[in-house]
Scaffold this motif. Sequence first.
Motif, PDB file in Angstrom:
ATOM      1  N   VAL A 187       8.870 -42.148  51.095  1.00 54.62           N
ATOM      2  CA  VAL A 187       8.456 -43.943  50.976  1.00 54.62           C
ATOM      3  C   VAL A 187       8.377 -44.231  49.861  1.00 54.62           C
ATOM      4  O   VAL A 187       8.613 -43.854  49.114  1.00 54.62           O
ATOM      5  CB  VAL A 187       7.212 -43.385  51.711  1.00 54.62           C
ATOM      6  N   ARG A 188       8.155 -46.297  50.439  1.00 59.07           N
ATOM      7  CA  ARG A 188       8.116 -46.423  49.175  1.00 59.07           C
ATOM      8  C   ARG A 188       6.766 -46.517  48.267  1.00 59.07           C
ATOM      9  O   ARG A 188       6.273 -45.390  48.566  1.00 59.07           O
ATOM     10  CB  ARG A 188       7.739 -47.920  49.875  1.00 59.07           C
ATOM     11  N   ASP A 189       6.958 -46.066  47.115  1.00 60.63           N
ATOM     12  CA  ASP A 189       6.430 -45.832  46.151  1.00 60.63           C
ATOM     13  C   ASP A 189       5.004 -46.358  46.156  1.00 60.63           C
ATOM     14  O   ASP A 189       3.919 -45.659  46.048  1.00 60.63           O
ATOM     15  CB  ASP A 189       6.278 -46.556  44.107  1.00 60.63           C
ATOM     16  N   LYS A 190       4.988 -47.605  46.605  1.00 55.08           N
ATOM     17  CA  LYS A 190       3.576 -47.886  47.121  1.00 55.08           C
ATOM     18  C   LYS A 190       2.978 -47.401  48.601  1.00 55.08           C
ATOM     19  O   LYS A 190       1.342 -47.691  48.132  1.00 55.08           O
ATOM     20  CB  LYS A 190       3.833 -49.890  47.223  1.00 55.08           C
ATOM     21  N   ASP A 191       3.264 -46.783  49.154  1.00 56.75           N
ATOM     22  CA  ASP A 191       2.697 -45.942  50.042  1.00 56.75           C
ATOM     23  C   ASP A 191       2.733 -45.068  49.627  1.00 56.75           C
ATOM     24  O   ASP A 191       2.230 -44.210  50.933  1.00 56.75           O
ATOM     25  CB  ASP A 191       4.050 -46.589  51.422  1.00 56.75           C
ATOM     26  N   LEU A 192       3.148 -44.162  49.164  1.00 60.52           N
ATOM     27  CA  LEU A 192       2.930 -42.878  48.829  1.00 60.52           C
ATOM     28  C   LEU A 192       1.194 -42.129  48.941  1.00 60.52           C
ATOM     29  O   LEU A 192       1.702 -41.589  49.559  1.00 60.52           O
ATOM     30  CB  LEU A 192       3.470 -42.699  47.652  1.00 60.52           C
ATOM     31  N   PHE A 193       0.388 -43.011  48.536  1.00 57.86           N
ATOM     32  CA  PHE A 193      -0.909 -42.656  48.096  1.00 57.86           C
ATOM     33  C   PHE A 193      -1.807 -42.350  49.651  1.00 57.86           C
ATOM     34  O   PHE A 193      -1.768 -41.547  49.992  1.00 57.86           O
ATOM     35  CB  PHE A 193      -1.916 -43.393  47.765  1.00 57.86           C
ATOM     36  N   LEU A 194      -1.462 -44.006  50.686  1.00 63.06           N
ATOM     37  CA  LEU A 194      -1.818 -44.467  52.219  1.00 63.06           C
ATOM     38  C   LEU A 194      -1.120 -42.763  52.954  1.00 63.06           C
ATOM     39  O   LEU A 194      -1.768 -42.196  53.400  1.00 63.06           O
ATOM     40  CB  LEU A 194      -1.636 -45.352  52.449  1.00 63.06           C
ATOM     41  N   ALA A 195      -0.156 -42.547  52.689  1.00 62.13           N
ATOM     42  CA  ALA A 195       0.735 -42.134  53.230  1.00 62.13           C
ATOM     43  C   ALA A 195       0.680 -40.889  53.214  1.00 62.13           C
ATOM     44  O   ALA A 195       0.406 -39.302  54.594  1.00 62.13           O
ATOM     45  CB  ALA A 195       2.916 -41.446  53.142  1.00 62.13           C
ATOM     46  N   ARG A 196       0.350 -39.563  52.180  1.00 63.23           N
ATOM     47  CA  ARG A 196      -0.144 -38.753  52.105  1.00 63.23           C
ATOM     48  C   ARG A 196      -2.198 -38.500  52.634  1.00 63.23           C
ATOM     49  O   ARG A 196      -2.112 -37.666  53.140  1.00 63.23           O
ATOM     50  CB  ARG A 196      -0.578 -38.149  50.237  1.00 63.23           C
ATOM     51  N   ALA A 197      -2.554 -39.242  52.474  1.00 67.48           N
ATOM     52  CA  ALA A 197      -3.795 -39.600  53.221  1.00 67.48           C
ATOM     53  C   ALA A 197      -3.730 -39.309  54.612  1.00 67.48           C
ATOM     54  O   ALA A 197      -3.998 -38.426  55.488  1.00 67.48           O
ATOM     55  CB  ALA A 197      -4.536 -40.592  53.031  1.00 67.48           C
ATOM     56  N   ILE A 198      -2.382 -39.600  55.437  1.00 64.08           N
ATOM     57  CA  ILE A 198      -2.593 -39.526  57.111  1.00 64.08           C
ATOM     58  C   ILE A 198      -2.064 -37.960  56.628  1.00 64.08           C
ATOM     59  O   ILE A 198      -1.991 -37.369  57.797  1.00 64.08           O
ATOM     60  CB  ILE A 198      -1.278 -40.885  57.380  1.00 64.08           C
ATOM     61  N   LEU A 199      -0.781 -38.018  55.938  1.00 62.29           N
ATOM     62  CA  LEU A 199      -0.769 -36.670  56.470  1.00 62.29           C
ATOM     63  C   LEU A 199      -1.964 -35.419  56.382  1.00 62.29           C
ATOM     64  O   LEU A 199      -2.059 -34.935  57.121  1.00 62.29           O
ATOM     65  CB  LEU A 199       0.112 -35.954  55.563  1.00 62.29           C
ATOM     66  N   ARG A 200      -3.275 -35.774  55.066  1.00 61.46           N
ATOM     67  CA  ARG A 200      -3.639 -34.762  55.387  1.00 61.46           C
ATOM     68  C   ARG A 200      -5.186 -34.342  56.719  1.00 61.46           C
ATOM     69  O   ARG A 200      -5.643 -33.654  56.998  1.00 61.46           O
ATOM     70  CB  ARG A 200      -4.731 -35.087  54.053  1.00 61.46           C
ATOM     71  N   ASP A 201      -5.235 -35.760  56.784  1.00 61.38           N
ATOM     72  CA  ASP A 201      -5.605 -36.394  57.900  1.00 61.38           C
ATOM     73  C   ASP A 201      -5.645 -35.768  59.697  1.00 61.38           C
ATOM     74  O   ASP A 201      -6.286 -35.337  59.950  1.00 61.38           O
ATOM     75  CB  ASP A 201      -5.889 -38.059  58.088  1.00 61.38           C
ATOM     76  N   ASN A 202      -4.201 -35.669  59.143  1.00 58.95           N
ATOM     77  CA  ASN A 202      -3.445 -35.498  60.529  1.00 58.95           C
ATOM     78  C   ASN A 202      -3.463 -33.500  60.179  1.00 58.95           C
ATOM     79  O   ASN A 202      -2.753 -32.868  60.953  1.00 58.95           O
ATOM     80  CB  ASN A 202      -2.179 -35.643  61.291  1.00 58.95           C
ATOM     81  N   GLY A 203      -3.927 -33.121  59.136  1.00 61.49           N
ATOM     82  CA  GLY A 203      -3.529 -31.301  58.700  1.00 61.49           C
ATOM     83  C   GLY A 203      -2.264 -31.057  58.978  1.00 61.49           C
ATOM     84  O   GLY A 203      -1.916 -29.435  58.955  1.00 61.49           O
ATOM     85  N   ILE A 204      -1.299 -32.138  58.573  1.00 60.74           N
ATOM     86  CA  ILE A 204      -0.563 -31.484  57.880  1.00 60.74           C
ATOM     87  C   ILE A 204      -0.020 -31.392  56.203  1.00 60.74           C
ATOM     88  O   ILE A 204      -0.417 -32.083  55.390  1.00 60.74           O
ATOM     89  CB  ILE A 204       0.911 -32.526  57.795  1.00 60.74           C
TER      90      ILE A 204
END
Length: 71
Positions: A50-67
């Motif tokens: 993912v783009r550097d600027k999207d990394l924080f939000l992408a990781r949050a999405i993974l955490r929220d979905n139990g990945i």
Amino acid sequence: MRELIRTTDPTLIPFVTALLAGEDIDCFAMDVHMSALEGSIGILPRRLMVRDKDLFLARAILRDNGIDFEE
């Protein structure tokens, strides 16, 4: 681009891609054609970037979905 996940699970990359697309986060799957070299046995991991600027939000999405992922 930063690595979000690295996995040998062939179903995880499309699932995470769909989750990110739902939040308008672009991603790029790398190493998807490595199966030609490994003989389709699934031992080489594939990466999702993912783009550097999207990394924080992408990781949050993974955490929220139990990945699970490595930081």
